[in-house]
Design an enzyme around this catalytic site. Structure first.
Site, PDB file in Angstrom:
ATOM      1  CE  LYS A   1      -4.260   0.907  -1.108  1.00  0.00           C
ATOM      2  NZ  LYS A   1      -3.600  -0.381  -1.090  1.00  0.00           N
TER       3      LYS A   1
ATOM      4  CB  SER B   1      -0.939   0.016   1.197  1.00  0.00           C
ATOM      5  OG  SER B   1      -1.996  -0.876   0.974  1.00  0.00           O
TER       6      SER B   1
ATOM      7  CB  VAL C   1      -0.070  -5.875   4.183  1.00  0.00           C
ATOM      8  CG1 VAL C   1      -1.315  -5.241   4.753  1.00  0.00           C
ATOM      9  CG2 VAL C   1      -0.212  -6.131   2.700  1.00  0.00           C
TER      10      VAL C   1
ATOM     11  CE1 TYR D   1      -4.561   1.307   4.444  1.00  0.00           C
ATOM     12  CE2 TYR D   1      -2.628   0.657   5.674  1.00  0.00           C
ATOM     13  CZ  TYR D   1      -3.294   0.804   4.486  1.00  0.00           C
ATOM     14  OH  TYR D   1      -2.675   0.467   3.341  1.00  0.00           O
TER      15      TYR D   1
ATOM     16  CE1 TYR E   1      -4.634  -1.333  -4.734  1.00  0.00           C
ATOM     17  CE2 TYR E   1      -5.216  -3.667  -4.767  1.00  0.00           C
ATOM     18  CZ  TYR E   1      -4.912  -2.513  -4.068  1.00  0.00           C
ATOM     19  OH  TYR E   1      -4.882  -2.539  -2.687  1.00  0.00           O
TER      20      TYR E   1
HETATM   21  O1  DON Z   1      -4.687  -4.993  -1.864  1.00  0.00           O
HETATM   22  C1  DON Z   1      -4.139  -5.454  -0.870  1.00  0.00           C
HETATM   23  O2  DON Z   1      -4.770  -5.958   0.041  1.00  0.00           O
HETATM   24  C2  DON Z   1      -2.640  -5.353  -0.813  1.00  0.00           C
HETATM   25  N1  DON Z   1      -2.083  -5.477  -2.130  1.00  0.00           N
HETATM   26  C3  DON Z   1      -2.221  -4.032  -0.250  1.00  0.00           C
HETATM   27  C4  DON Z   1      -2.844  -3.732   1.101  1.00  0.00           C
HETATM   28  C5  DON Z   1      -1.973  -3.018   2.021  1.00  0.00           C
HETATM   29  O3  DON Z   1      -0.772  -2.933   1.938  1.00  0.00           O
HETATM   30  C6  DON Z   1      -2.673  -2.479   3.156  1.00  0.00           C
HETATM   31  N2  DON Z   1      -1.701  -2.109   4.113  1.00  0.00           N
HETATM   32  N3  DON Z   1      -1.617  -1.996   5.233  1.00  0.00           N
END
Ligand code: DON
Length: 308
Positions: A67, A64, A261, A243, A191
């Site tokens: 993003k 993320s 993550v 978040y 994405y």
């Molecule tokens: O879309 C997802 O769930 C992961 N590719 C990215 C989510 C993420 O990194 C949320 N982070 N804390």
């Protein structure tokens, strides 16, 4: 006061036990291969001076943290039209929550740093640029990171595709609400691939440094994005980047940041430092447990909070 190497080493040692307070992300099975005990930090000041400590060679997927790059790319290419598709408010929900897509904003995600919002921003790029959208975004990421060898980790990408049904739900719901018109498969391919770029902490520090410099790279003399877009990005990072613990993080750390993550955190101390951190063990909100502890010590010792 300049950050000293000895205090950086000390804070890293003190923060290491916090890796035991977190868990690896398991909902993308490939992420379970990470080293739960790793902790590393890379700092580059706006003039280019570098400092680091810990496991700086660790490779991890950007997840993320990307993003932020997606947002800057879209803002730079298409300006405020991007905000016809995403809002800029906190959700106080988990990063992959769907609930507010139905209850707030008519299917338009509340901000670009949650999964729904990044999917919406990606849909915008895909509609404008088709299949080239991902390549353009990926090249932009490499440029900001000053690293041409960054690439997508294919196993993580495939793992995300196999297990990404919550993201599929977020995308289909938005398409159902007419938030976007592109093909869900095309949007999610871009994405998932964007999230699967494999990086090291130095790459995140370099990206953060350009943001700390308001879009300008003093090494090459290139302006990658406008001061206005840098300002808006830092504001959104500080309100939504961690978040549903963004509020507590603002109190304890106060540095515009974005987590992923994979265990990465990218932090921007405006006008001073770009910081990259890796610590794959995550707290219950999905942020690097030891990474947050380390940033908190650094910020408090050196008065790095933007709210000072
Ligand atoms: O879309 C997802 O769930 C992961 N590719 C990215 C989510 C993420 O990194 C949320 N982070 N804390």
């Amino acid at each position: 006061m300049d950050i000293t190497q000895s205090s950086l080493d000390q804070f890293l040692t003190e923060s290491k036990p916090y890796t035991n307070n977190g868990k690896l992300a398991s909902y993308i099975p490939e992420l379970l291969k990470a080293n739960q005990d790793a902790l590393g930090i890379y700092i580059i000041d706006v003039n280019g001076k570098e400092m680091y400590a810990g496991d700086i060679e660790t490779r991890f997927t950007i997840q993320s943290v990307s993003k932020v790059v997606t947002l800057i790319y879209a803002l730079e290419a298409y300006g405020d039209e991007v905000f016809t598709r995403i809002g800029v408010e906190q959700t106080a929900d988990a990063f992959n929550s769907i609930i507010k897509l139905e209850t707030r904003n008519n299917g338009k995600p509340l901000n670009p740093l949650i999964n729904a919002g990044a999917i919406a921003t990606t849909s915008f790029i895909v509609e404008k640029e088709g299949k080239n959208g991902f390549d353009n975004l990926s090249n932009f990421l490499r440029k900001l990171a000053k690293n041409d060898s960054i690439d997508v980790n294919q196993s993580v990408y495939e793992s995300e595709q196999r297990t990404g049904d919550t993201n599929r739900a977020l995308a289909y719901f938005q398409k159902g609400q007419r938030t976007f018109s592109a093909s869900v498969d095309d949007v999610l391919e871009a994405y998932f691939k964007t999230c699967s770029h494999e990086v090291q902490v130095k790459d995140l520090a370099n990206i953060a440094r350009v943001i700390a410099n308001n879009g300008f790279d003093p090494d090459t003399g290139v302006r990658y994005f406008s001061e206005r877009n840098a300002r808006m990005t830092k504001a959104i990072m500080s309100t939504c980047g961690m978040y549903d613990s963004s509020g507590e993080f603002a109190l304890m750390v106060g540095i515009p940041s974005k987590s992923g993550v994979g265990g990465g955190i990218m932090s921007v101390v405006p006008g001073e430092y770009g910081i990259g951190i890796i610590g794959p063990a995550l707290d219950e909100k999905g942020n690097s447990a030891a990474g947050v502890a380390l940033l908190s010590k650094l910020s408090q010792e050196y008065g790095l909070s933007i709210f000072r």
